[in-house]
Design an enzyme around this catalytic site. Structure first.
Site, mmCIF file in Angstrom:
data_model
loop_
_atom_site.group_PDB
_atom_site.id
_atom_site.type_symbol
_atom_site.label_atom_id
_atom_site.label_comp_id
_atom_site.label_asym_id
_atom_site.label_seq_id
_atom_site.Cartn_x
_atom_site.Cartn_y
_atom_site.Cartn_z
ATOM 1 N N GLU A 54 0.382 5.159 0.702
ATOM 2 C CA GLU A 54 -0.532 6.188 1.211
ATOM 3 C C GLU A 54 -0.105 7.575 0.750
ATOM 4 O OE1 GLU A 54 -0.889 5.486 5.453
ATOM 5 O OE2 GLU A 54 -2.043 3.645 5.081
ATOM 6 N N CYS A 88 -4.105 0.611 -2.552
ATOM 7 C CA CYS A 88 -3.905 -0.643 -1.820
ATOM 8 C C CYS A 88 -2.831 -1.509 -2.477
ATOM 9 C CB CYS A 88 -5.191 -1.450 -1.798
ATOM 10 S SG CYS A 88 -6.540 -0.716 -0.876
ATOM 11 N N ASN A 132 0.835 -1.196 0.000
ATOM 12 C CA ASN A 132 0.000 0.000 0.000
ATOM 13 C C ASN A 132 0.875 1.252 0.000
ATOM 14 O OD1 ASN A 132 0.597 -0.985 2.659
ATOM 15 N ND2 ASN A 132 -0.969 0.317 3.556
ATOM 16 N N CYS A 158 -10.633 -3.424 -4.289
ATOM 17 C CA CYS A 158 -9.641 -4.360 -4.851
ATOM 18 C C CYS A 158 -10.305 -5.630 -5.371
ATOM 19 C CB CYS A 158 -8.579 -4.698 -3.816
ATOM 20 S SG CYS A 158 -7.473 -3.308 -3.484
ATOM 21 N N GLU A 180 -2.857 -4.684 -3.190
ATOM 22 C CA GLU A 180 -3.338 -5.614 -4.226
ATOM 23 C C GLU A 180 -3.407 -4.921 -5.580
ATOM 24 O OE1 GLU A 180 -4.587 -4.834 -1.276
ATOM 25 O OE2 GLU A 180 -6.054 -6.304 -0.606
HETATM 26 N N1 THU Z 1 -5.197 -1.543 2.431
HETATM 27 C C1 THU Z 1 -4.631 -2.342 1.468
HETATM 28 O O1 THU Z 1 -3.501 -2.110 1.033
HETATM 29 N N2 THU Z 1 -5.359 -3.374 0.998
HETATM 30 C C2 THU Z 1 -6.615 -3.699 1.429
HETATM 31 O O2 THU Z 1 -7.249 -4.592 0.884
HETATM 32 C C3 THU Z 1 -7.207 -2.978 2.560
HETATM 33 C C4 THU Z 1 -6.522 -1.731 2.955
HETATM 34 C C5 THU Z 1 -4.410 -0.414 2.952
HETATM 35 C C6 THU Z 1 -4.959 0.938 2.585
HETATM 36 C C7 THU Z 1 -4.397 1.792 3.695
HETATM 37 O O3 THU Z 1 -3.093 2.218 3.348
HETATM 38 C C8 THU Z 1 -4.282 0.849 4.881
HETATM 39 O O4 THU Z 1 -4.398 -0.454 4.360
HETATM 40 C C9 THU Z 1 -5.326 1.064 5.937
HETATM 41 O O5 THU Z 1 -6.593 1.068 5.399
#
Ligand code: THU
Length: 131
Positions: free
Chosen positions: A49, A58, A47, A97, A60
């Protein structure tokens, strides 16, 4: 080691690269993809941010988009995990995702989170397609 476990090991390998200074919830993903010539490759994602929170992507989606950008359009299998406060947390792909995976996968595509294997169709019944 089977495919899902070796994908999980790849997700573990990259999870600390997650850029998650806001949530401190690090996610690592690894996806096995196939191109039109039937060649298969693993793509990883974390992920990423952003200070403007909604721009976060995300793990995935990063992994799948890396594959698509290299000409690999078929998702064969996915493994993922999260790390929060230094502990491994079993997670599943968020709704957005799941829909992105649906674009490139089949209903029986396996998703392993270190605890259990799910099919994409279990996680996204009736996923949207144009045809
Ligand atoms: N996140 C993912 O990378 N994949 C997911 O399927 C759920 C959420 C990340 C987004 C964000 O950076 C952190 O997890 C908290 O939500």
């Amino acid at each position: 080691m089977d495919t899902l476990k070796s994908l999980y090991a790849e997700a573990v390998r990259v999870v600390e690269n997650a850029y998650a200074p806001y949530s401190r919830f690090k996610v690592g993903a690894a996806v096995l993809m196939e191109n039109e010539r039937g060649e298969r490759r693993v793509f990883t994602g974390v992920n990423v941010e952003n200070a403007s929170y909604g721009l976060t992507v995300c793990a995935e989606r990063v992994a799948v988009f890396k594959g698509v950008s290299e000409g690999y359009r078929k998702v064969i299998a996915l493994s993922l995990l999260a790390v929060k406060d230094g502990e491994v947390v079993p997670v599943l792909p968020c709704g957005a995702c799941r829909q992105v995976l649906w674009e490139f996968a089949e209903g029986d595509t396996p998703i392993y989170n270190g605890e259990r294997t799910y099919s994409l169709g279990d996680l996204l019944p009736g996923g949207f397609r144009l045809d």
